[in-house]
Design an enzyme around this catalytic site. Structure first.
Site, short mmCIF file in Angstrom:
data_model
loop_
_atom_site.label_atom_id
_atom_site.label_comp_id
_atom_site.label_asym_id
_atom_site.label_seq_id
_atom_site.Cartn_x
_atom_site.Cartn_y
_atom_site.Cartn_z
N LYS A 175 -1.31 -10.02 12.59
CA LYS A 175 -0.81 -8.64 12.62
C LYS A 175 -1.83 -7.72 13.31
O LYS A 175 -1.45 -6.78 14.02
CB LYS A 175 -0.53 -8.17 11.18
CG LYS A 175 -0.13 -6.73 11.04
CD LYS A 175 1.30 -6.42 11.46
CE LYS A 175 1.51 -4.92 11.55
NZ LYS A 175 2.79 -4.42 11.21
P1 NAP Z 1 5.40 4.12 2.90
O1 NAP Z 1 6.76 4.56 3.32
O2 NAP Z 1 4.28 5.08 2.87
O3 NAP Z 1 5.58 3.43 1.45
C1 NAP Z 1 4.47 2.98 0.73
C2 NAP Z 1 4.95 2.30 -0.54
O4 NAP Z 1 3.81 1.80 -1.24
C3 NAP Z 1 5.66 3.25 -1.51
O5 NAP Z 1 6.65 2.52 -2.20
C4 NAP Z 1 4.52 3.64 -2.46
O6 NAP Z 1 4.95 4.06 -3.72
C5 NAP Z 1 3.78 2.34 -2.57
N1 NAP Z 1 2.39 2.51 -2.97
C6 NAP Z 1 1.38 3.02 -2.22
N2 NAP Z 1 0.22 2.99 -2.91
C7 NAP Z 1 0.52 2.44 -4.13
C8 NAP Z 1 -0.26 2.13 -5.25
N3 NAP Z 1 -1.60 2.38 -5.29
N4 NAP Z 1 0.36 1.57 -6.32
C9 NAP Z 1 1.68 1.32 -6.29
N5 NAP Z 1 2.48 1.58 -5.24
C10 NAP Z 1 1.89 2.13 -4.16
O7 NAP Z 1 4.89 2.90 3.81
P2 NAP Z 1 5.76 1.89 4.71
O8 NAP Z 1 5.96 2.48 6.05
O9 NAP Z 1 6.92 1.39 3.91
O10 NAP Z 1 4.67 0.72 4.92
C11 NAP Z 1 4.43 -0.26 3.92
C12 NAP Z 1 3.55 -1.33 4.56
O11 NAP Z 1 4.25 -1.92 5.66
C13 NAP Z 1 2.23 -0.80 5.12
O12 NAP Z 1 1.20 -1.72 4.89
C14 NAP Z 1 2.53 -0.66 6.61
O13 NAP Z 1 1.36 -0.78 7.39
C15 NAP Z 1 3.47 -1.81 6.84
N6 NAP Z 1 4.39 -1.65 7.99
C16 NAP Z 1 5.05 -0.49 8.20
C17 NAP Z 1 5.91 -0.38 9.29
C18 NAP Z 1 6.67 0.90 9.59
O14 NAP Z 1 7.22 1.02 10.72
N7 NAP Z 1 6.77 1.84 8.66
C19 NAP Z 1 6.10 -1.47 10.15
C20 NAP Z 1 5.44 -2.66 9.88
C21 NAP Z 1 4.58 -2.74 8.79
P3 NAP Z 1 5.39 5.61 -3.98
O15 NAP Z 1 6.86 5.67 -3.57
O16 NAP Z 1 5.17 5.83 -5.41
O17 NAP Z 1 4.51 6.47 -3.11
#
Ligand code: NAP
Length: 280
Positions: free
Chosen positions: A163
């Site tokens: 990644k």
């Molecule tokens: P996001 O929308 O910011 O969501 C983050 C999630 O993690 C939420 O459900 C949040 O809960 C939870 N979370 C964060 N810190 C936490 C903690 N300490 N304890 C428990 N739950 C926690 O992020 P995302 O875009 O879905 O990305 C998630 C992962 O996928 C990341 O590692 C990112 O790099 C990867 N990713 C993202 C994309 C993209 O295009 N977005 C593409 C590929 C990979 P709450 O709802 O309570 O805040």
């Protein structure tokens, strides 16, 4: 087989919905509990409850300390996960921390970070880079197959290392797209026609097809947070390998994050190219 799914953010929510739609027995948990509504799955009050009795436990949260909290914190996955289950972390985090988490867990672990954005998550077309033993990846495969195309790249940690490669390449794509589109705009070209023309040629890419509009309109809705891409470049550069383009993109992203643009889509790195061309 019961699937525990923890983390229902931009990526996790559409992924969990796909698993439910495929008829799997899914139980979801999210720190902000309201986000569990509308997934259509059973709800668990904690990561521990989501992991209890599961064959596969998926985590999809933000960053390395968040995965650690969900796995090993108070009422974490490790306290209840069956020894014959597989913990599949699909977040993007540090490869070294992943290997350490694998040693601490009472069950096998697979790292399976993804590429393809929320669009790919909803469509089940994510590129999934899986690291772990053959047996563990095989156990996770029926779940992963619903979410996208799985490539088993090597032992635990290899998924995250792959990644990092992906994120270095992506950083170059975004920066190159920004500079190219800015060049076109500065020359007064009809940019819809420009994007249409070049999308059929050698620079055809997901980034151009899905994010050129952001740059043209100077609006950067999520997508993928710039701050998370910056974290990924830091992971890649921690390798000690000299990567000049990645260093340049990191510097641009650090500047934008310090100006408060870290929560915008990563295509916001075009703000800097637009500024240099006098376009904003
Ligand atoms: P996001 O929308 O910011 O969501 C983050 C999630 O993690 C939420 O459900 C949040 O809960 C939870 N979370 C964060 N810190 C936490 C903690 N300490 N304890 C428990 N739950 C926690 O992020 P995302 O875009 O879905 O990305 C998630 C992962 O996928 C990341 O590692 C990112 O790099 C990867 N990713 C993202 C994309 C993209 O295009 N977005 C593409 C590929 C990979 P709450 O709802 O309570 O805040």
């Amino acid at each position: 087989m019961r699937v525990g799914f923890i983390g229902l953010g931009t990526m996790g929510a559409p992924m969990a919905r796909r698993l439910v739609g495929a008829g799997l027995d899914v139980v979801v948990h999210n720190r902000t509990r309201e986000r569990e509504e509308g997934i259509g799955a059973d709800r668990a009050a904690s990561p521990a409850d989501a992991a209890r009795g599961a064959g596969v436990v998926v985590t999809m949260v933000s960053d390395t300390p968040d995965v650690e909290a969900v796995l090993f914190g108070d009422r974490g996955v490790a306290s209840t996960v069956p020894p014959d289950a597989v913990a599949v972390d699909m977040s993007t985090i540090s490869p070294a921390a992943t290997r350490e988490f694998g040693e601490r867990l009472p069950c096998e672990m697979v790292d399976a970070p993804v590429s393809g954005g929320p669009e790919g998550a909803a469509a089940g077309t994510l590129a999934i880079m899986a690291g772990g033993s053959l047996e563990a990846v095989a156990q996770a495969q029926p779940v992963l197959d619903v979410l996208g195309r799985v490539t088993h790249v090597g032992p635990l940690g290899s998924g995250q290392a792959t990644k990092a490669v992906n994120q270095v390449v992506i950083g170059g794509f975004y920066q190159a797209m920004a500079e190219g589109l800015v060049l076109g705009m500065a020359q007064g070209l009809d940019m819809d026609r420009v994007v249409g023309a070049i999308s059929g040629g050698a620079c055809r890419s997901w980034v151009l097809e899905n994010r050129a509009r952001n740059v043209l309109e100077d609006r950067y809705p999520l997508g993928f947070k710039l701050s998370l891409h910056l974290r990924d470049l830091r992971i890649a550069l921690e390798s000690g390998i000299d990567l000049p383009l990645a260093r340049m993109v990191r510097a641009i992203e650090e500047g934008l994050a310090s100006e408060g643009f870290g929560d915008e889509d990563v295509s916001a790195i075009a703000r800097e190219a637009r500024r240099r061309a006098g376009l904003s």
